[in-house]
Design a protein around this motif. Structure first.
Motif, mmCIF file in Angstrom:
data_model
loop_
_atom_site.group_PDB
_atom_site.id
_atom_site.type_symbol
_atom_site.label_atom_id
_atom_site.label_comp_id
_atom_site.label_asym_id
_atom_site.label_seq_id
_atom_site.Cartn_x
_atom_site.Cartn_y
_atom_site.Cartn_z
ATOM 1 N N GLU A 19 0.921 -1.225 -0.258
ATOM 2 C CA GLU A 19 0.366 -0.256 -0.289
ATOM 3 C C GLU A 19 1.024 1.512 -0.075
ATOM 4 O O GLU A 19 1.621 1.816 0.663
ATOM 5 N N THR A 20 0.455 1.743 -0.950
ATOM 6 C CA THR A 20 1.524 3.688 -1.180
ATOM 7 C C THR A 20 0.371 4.582 0.290
ATOM 8 O O THR A 20 -0.678 4.384 0.044
ATOM 9 N N GLY A 72 -2.819 5.575 -1.437
ATOM 10 C CA GLY A 72 -3.473 4.854 -1.579
ATOM 11 C C GLY A 72 -4.805 4.141 -1.101
ATOM 12 O O GLY A 72 -4.948 4.646 0.151
#
Length: 108
Positions: A19-20, A72
């Motif tokens: 996950e960003t 994100g």
């Protein structure tokens, strides 16, 4: 502190478990870290003016949690069973969701 560059808020992203995660960062890298987590439904944007004021003595880090701000958005399958069934399972003495195990493991 004479170096004004440490008072500037820096922006960046990191990929954590796929996950960003976006974050804001200010202050000297060697200073004690002050983590500024946001509440619901906010983001790190709420700390944009506070961070430079604290940056002369602290390294301030304000992340946007997954699904908030510039971070994100996680796949809904990742969240399924983590938040919705977690409280019920905990009350009934059942197994906790993988999200809570991950958070508990990191907080030690």
């Amino acid at each position: 502190m004479n170096d004004r560059s440490v008072l500037e808020v820096r922006h960046g992203t990191r990929t954590i478990e796929g996950e960003t995660v976006f974050f804001r960062d200010a202050g000297p890298q060697a200073a004690p870290v002050l983590l500024l987590p946001h509440g619901y439904p906010c983001s790190s944007f709420q700390y944009r003016r506070l961070m430079p004021a604290l940056a002369d003595r602290w390294r301030t880090v304000a992340p946007d949690f997954p699904g908030f701000g510039y971070s994100g958005t996680p796949d809904p399958a990742f969240l399924a069973g983590s938040f919705t069934s977690e409280p019920c399972a905990a009350r009934k003495g059942g197994e906790r969701g993988r999200f809570s195990r991950r958070v508990r493991r990191r907080s030690r």
